[in-house]
Enzyme design. Structure first.
Site, PDB file in Angstrom:
ATOM      1  N   GLY A  88      72.380   0.532  48.241  1.00  0.00           N
ATOM      2  CA  GLY A  88      72.104   0.529  46.811  1.00  0.00           C
ATOM      3  C   GLY A  88      73.318   0.086  46.007  1.00  0.00           C
ATOM      4  O   GLY A  88      73.190  -0.622  44.997  1.00  0.00           O
ATOM      5  N   GLY A 142      76.181  27.020  43.804  1.00  0.00           N
ATOM      6  CA  GLY A 142      75.906  26.274  45.034  1.00  0.00           C
ATOM      7  C   GLY A 142      77.149  26.256  45.903  1.00  0.00           C
ATOM      8  O   GLY A 142      77.386  25.315  46.661  1.00  0.00           O
ATOM      9  N   ALA A 143      77.941  27.326  45.795  1.00  0.00           N
ATOM     10  CA  ALA A 143      79.288  27.331  46.380  1.00  0.00           C
ATOM     11  C   ALA A 143      79.288  27.380  47.896  1.00  0.00           C
ATOM     12  O   ALA A 143      80.306  27.098  48.523  1.00  0.00           O
ATOM     13  CB  ALA A 143      80.084  28.515  45.826  1.00  0.00           C
ATOM     14  N   ARG A 144      78.168  27.735  48.508  1.00  0.00           N
ATOM     15  CA  ARG A 144      78.155  27.784  49.969  1.00  0.00           C
ATOM     16  C   ARG A 144      77.428  26.583  50.567  1.00  0.00           C
ATOM     17  O   ARG A 144      77.289  26.486  51.785  1.00  0.00           O
ATOM     18  CB  ARG A 144      77.540  29.096  50.443  1.00  0.00           C
ATOM     19  CG  ARG A 144      78.457  30.313  50.157  1.00  0.00           C
ATOM     20  CD  ARG A 144      78.019  31.583  50.860  1.00  0.00           C
ATOM     21  NE  ARG A 144      76.758  32.117  50.350  1.00  0.00           N
ATOM     22  CZ  ARG A 144      76.636  32.860  49.242  1.00  0.00           C
ATOM     23  NH1 ARG A 144      77.713  33.175  48.520  1.00  0.00           N
ATOM     24  NH2 ARG A 144      75.467  33.304  48.845  1.00  0.00           N
ATOM     25  N   PHE A 183      79.329  10.820  42.048  1.00  0.00           N
ATOM     26  CA  PHE A 183      80.729  11.125  41.767  1.00  0.00           C
ATOM     27  C   PHE A 183      81.701  10.295  42.605  1.00  0.00           C
ATOM     28  O   PHE A 183      82.854  10.683  42.761  1.00  0.00           O
ATOM     29  CB  PHE A 183      80.984  12.611  42.022  1.00  0.00           C
ATOM     30  CG  PHE A 183      80.655  13.493  40.844  1.00  0.00           C
ATOM     31  CD1 PHE A 183      81.443  13.452  39.702  1.00  0.00           C
ATOM     32  CD2 PHE A 183      79.574  14.352  40.881  1.00  0.00           C
ATOM     33  CE1 PHE A 183      81.159  14.268  38.618  1.00  0.00           C
ATOM     34  CE2 PHE A 183      79.290  15.169  39.797  1.00  0.00           C
ATOM     35  CZ  PHE A 183      80.076  15.123  38.658  1.00  0.00           C
ATOM     36  N   LYS A 198      71.623   4.193  58.989  1.00  0.00           N
ATOM     37  CA  LYS A 198      71.196   3.953  57.601  1.00  0.00           C
ATOM     38  C   LYS A 198      69.922   3.116  57.627  1.00  0.00           C
ATOM     39  O   LYS A 198      69.864   2.088  58.298  1.00  0.00           O
ATOM     40  CB  LYS A 198      72.302   3.238  56.828  1.00  0.00           C
ATOM     41  CG  LYS A 198      71.978   3.007  55.354  1.00  0.00           C
ATOM     42  CD  LYS A 198      73.208   2.493  54.609  1.00  0.00           C
ATOM     43  CE  LYS A 198      72.901   2.139  53.165  1.00  0.00           C
ATOM     44  NZ  LYS A 198      72.384   3.283  52.379  1.00  0.00           N
ATOM     45  N   HIS A 229      77.971   0.285  56.923  1.00  0.00           N
ATOM     46  CA  HIS A 229      77.532   1.666  57.058  1.00  0.00           C
ATOM     47  C   HIS A 229      77.193   1.939  58.526  1.00  0.00           C
ATOM     48  O   HIS A 229      77.066   1.017  59.332  1.00  0.00           O
ATOM     49  CB  HIS A 229      76.305   1.936  56.181  1.00  0.00           C
ATOM     50  CG  HIS A 229      76.629   2.037  54.728  1.00  0.00           C
ATOM     51  ND1 HIS A 229      76.801   0.912  53.932  1.00  0.00           N
ATOM     52  CD2 HIS A 229      76.849   3.108  53.915  1.00  0.00           C
ATOM     53  CE1 HIS A 229      77.085   1.309  52.692  1.00  0.00           C
ATOM     54  NE2 HIS A 229      77.120   2.613  52.656  1.00  0.00           N
ATOM     55  N   HIS A 230      76.990   3.186  58.846  1.00  0.00           N
ATOM     56  CA  HIS A 230      76.643   3.621  60.185  1.00  0.00           C
ATOM     57  C   HIS A 230      75.257   3.089  60.576  1.00  0.00           C
ATOM     58  O   HIS A 230      74.444   2.754  59.716  1.00  0.00           O
ATOM     59  CB  HIS A 230      76.683   5.143  60.254  1.00  0.00           C
ATOM     60  CG  HIS A 230      75.884   5.770  59.163  1.00  0.00           C
ATOM     61  ND1 HIS A 230      74.557   6.071  59.285  1.00  0.00           N
ATOM     62  CD2 HIS A 230      76.230   6.093  57.893  1.00  0.00           C
ATOM     63  CE1 HIS A 230      74.120   6.582  58.158  1.00  0.00           C
ATOM     64  NE2 HIS A 230      75.119   6.608  57.286  1.00  0.00           N
TER      65      HIS A 230
END
Lengths: 290, 290, 290, 290
Positions: free
Chosen positions: B171, B36-38, B134, B165, B161-162
């Site tokens: 959460g 999923g590197a890109r 993460f 949302k 938050h912005h």
């Protein structure tokens, strides 16, 4: 048969659990005596005991009072002493003689007296303590910062005090930086120095790469913030003091602890049950490369 | 026989200790492949691996690439997968087949796939993990707040938050409040309601007495503050996000952990070695009355 | 003829300029009397006057004292009154009769008394004032927030007070929100409501789209933060109170002002010379579309 | 008859008032062209114009495009230029030639070019501007701090940037300290030095007694806090940057301003209508002794 060491805590586990879950205060408040009761700190302790339904202030003595007489018949479970260095150990021994657990907050009583009091408490099967610093939030902040120390490579400490404070940084800030480094086993934080300095000194002090900044201004009482940085985020821990009553929660926690555990305490960290960061294992010490 | 690719993990304890104290990076960087590197996240992972001397990005594959071929000969120690739910488990199995530890950050792969991957890693004697979140600072903040929960009777949570949302509270804020209550075994915080309300609703939400306040404004990415109050003081814990790279430190910690321990992880808390507050004993859970 | 008691105000411009640049205090401190001197506020005023080399406390009277006699011969330039509503206006008239400028901080003296005092001061050519709120930082914060109001489309106000405060939000927070809207001529802020609400009420109160959040916890005295948001940034204005002496700077500013200008003041904003945001022109009111 | 100076704002006062009060966007969005449209900043400008119903992006050109052709027929009211120093002035002249107001954010075009552009705009009766810094919050923070400077005797400035920033303090922090002193006509803040220094340098830098502290850590983009202290209180002004889009509100404000006023601007302060603190009179400059 009731375990004599459990003091006021003779309720079976289920009942204790039920009380812990209950919003109402326990039926029997802890019975507390205060020596040095008319001093600046003592007055606050007495007021706090009276305001909290979990406690009852059953005796209040000061320098000219006969503490033995005041304790006699008061059925105190704990004596809190904020008197003077020359009187504190004697007050504590008087308390032990009447099977009252001493909690000594008076500073400067000397190591020998602490050893004596510990021995006498243990011999009597009583809890007790000599605790030089009761600042709840400061103790917690240093401990939480230790727990974070291995997970971040950037750290800056800011402390704010009134302009008449004579030393910089504060003892707490210096101790915090030292404990952060101990938790990292000496591995320094990254602390870049500027290549161009348009006003000298703005990068502040550094202990092992932890930046330390001392603010001196009207307004703050005693504040400290520890800021950890990582990619795309900061985690800040901030303790603010707004009144000299900030020692009260620590004293009340110690009173509860000596009754509940019948142990002898020499620091607020022990009272609060804050295990040293090092004891929480290698993983705690670092999320960095081994 | 020691796997030559396991790098620093085969060092004797003394050598590891010496490296831990050293400011220089380990001689052999960890060799990491990315699938999923890109993608948006994958690109950041690749960039972070290249910027950190402790890591080497030895393969980068995306949806149309042959991951098996990419891994072949790359001598990767870990595969980090941020691909798509339909490909992630297959990518991880391909990695295990080549003795490469999988760290899967792709969400939505399903519990059955997690169980399968755990079994395959254990059978092969390899570390690995499937970790849905993460965010280093968010995980630490919740844990630190749990550790404080028993020591204060006042608590207010603020999250920012912005404006776009769609849910409130976040959460994380809701989970934080729940964990605070669990750490207190359900004992609620004090949460006074106003007698006079000159504008409705300003006291915000409450979960077990922990106030919850949701700010929605231009500027913040994802911030949360937990404020604890006691007599004369507050202790505040604040996590601020400034960039979407905030997940990077957690990914790197997981990569290190799977190599260092050969365990299988399902949460960042495990990777960071954050013991549940409840496991730290009764004293940790409360400085209040039993 | 120049009043010899007017001190520094009779200096030529150059001398004043030189003094303004000098770190040393003016040669002649302002001579101040205090009525209500033994009350909670009065005691702080007396202490502050004695601690500041720019002032001299030349008389201190309380309810049972003869204020006229105390002022006689004291050569006071200003009387600061923090007594009781029934005595304050009389005290101020006594002062004016001896050519002493009254600064009344006692609340509840009534509009008629204010009008009378203003008239008597003006007739005597003396400065004076009746000022209901001396909180320097609160006055400045509201004014600064007004000046920002037109430049941001997101705004959230957070106020923190101790748990025993009976009303929510605080009067200052409500007044701040009102003044923000006035500065925007009623144009509301953007205030998105959540589509999904997992805990009711967390978005707090709203006045014209300015979010208002009231925290009630042990620790804070009286804090308020106004957060403005725009693309990629926030601008926050925060007033924190750490002690009941927070009114002192406002009182001292009023004492200086009545001597320096011989005007009559009815708000701290006037004393501080804070022009209404509206008076600063259209551009000030908004950086938005006309 | 339409007032030619009012540009796109030819609505009568009553209609403008009504629009100002209305939450709905104006009927006719401002028509804006962008040169340097594929650069890092230009792309954000184009995106912001497209996201805001008050604007329409009617042309987007980059270095290889024919700007004159792009403007022709686009009926742009304003050209925003974030190109390169060698092209910016030429782009602006092309715009003026088509009666399009230039707003140049490209830095380094030189004073002579600014003078030329101002002259050409004035000759054509068009608004315009060359503005080197569009950071809305930074401009406001400095101005608000100036307005506070005379009311406090303690001041500390803290700025936070990422670890790779080469200079300390930040240019904004240094300029803020300079402007604070100018607003005080050189009168220094109180800046106590410690008698005992247990770690060197923690008091940071000082300019005229304003403390300056530079934090360098992962996480922050560009933050600054100015803390003023007085008896029993602090007033803090804090600007936080969370994204490189922080310049967008300033650009949009400038676009509106050049259309609304047909003036020529050389700073964001002018665009925002922030009058110099000194112009707000002596009272503004100080609540201290004359």
């Amino acid at each position: 048969m009731t375990d004599p060491r459990s003091g006021g805590d003779s309720l079976p586990e289920a009942a204790r659990e039920s009380r812990a879950r209950s919003p109402v205060p326990p039926l029997s408040p802890l019975r507390v005596a205060v020596s040095g009761a008319r001093g600046r700190v003592g007055r606050e302790i007495v007021a706090a005991l009276e305001a909290d339904p979990g406690f009852e202030c059953v005796a209040a003595a000061d320098v000219d009072d006969d503490l033995g007489a005041a304790l006699s018949g008061a059925s105190a479970q704990v004596l809190v002493d904020f008197s003077v260095p020359t009187a504190a150990a004697g007050n504590a021994l008087t308390a032990i003689g009447q099977r009252v657990r001493p909690v000594v907050g008076t500073t400067g009583i000397g190591d020998a007296a602490v050893t004596t009091l510990r021995g006498r408490c243990e011999a009597a099967g009583l809890g007790g303590g000599v605790i030089p610093n009761f600042a709840l939030g400061a103790a917690l902040l240093m401990w939480l910062a230790e727990l974070c120390a291995g997970h971040f490579e950037s750290c800056e400490i800011i402390e704010s005090h009134h302009p008449t404070k004579l030393d910089a940084p504060s003892g707490t800030a210096l101790r915090t930086a030292e404990r952060l480094l101990e938790a990292r086993r000496g591995r320094p934080f990254r602390h870049p120095d500027p290549r161009t300095e348009t006003l000298p000194g703005t990068r502040g002090g550094s202990l092992g790469g932890a930046g330390v900044h001392s603010l001196r201004l009207d307004g703050p009482v005693a504040d400290q913030t520890v800021i950890f940085g990582a990619a795309g985020q900061t985690l800040s821990l901030e303790h603010r003091t707004t009144s000299r009553t900030a020692f009260v929660p620590g004293v009340l926690a110690a009173v509860r602890a000596v009754v509940a555990t019948e142990r002898f305490y020499t620091s607020l960290e022990e009272v609060l049950g804050l295990p040293p960061a090092a004891s929480l294992g290698r993983a705690m010490a670092s999320s960095e490369a081994p």
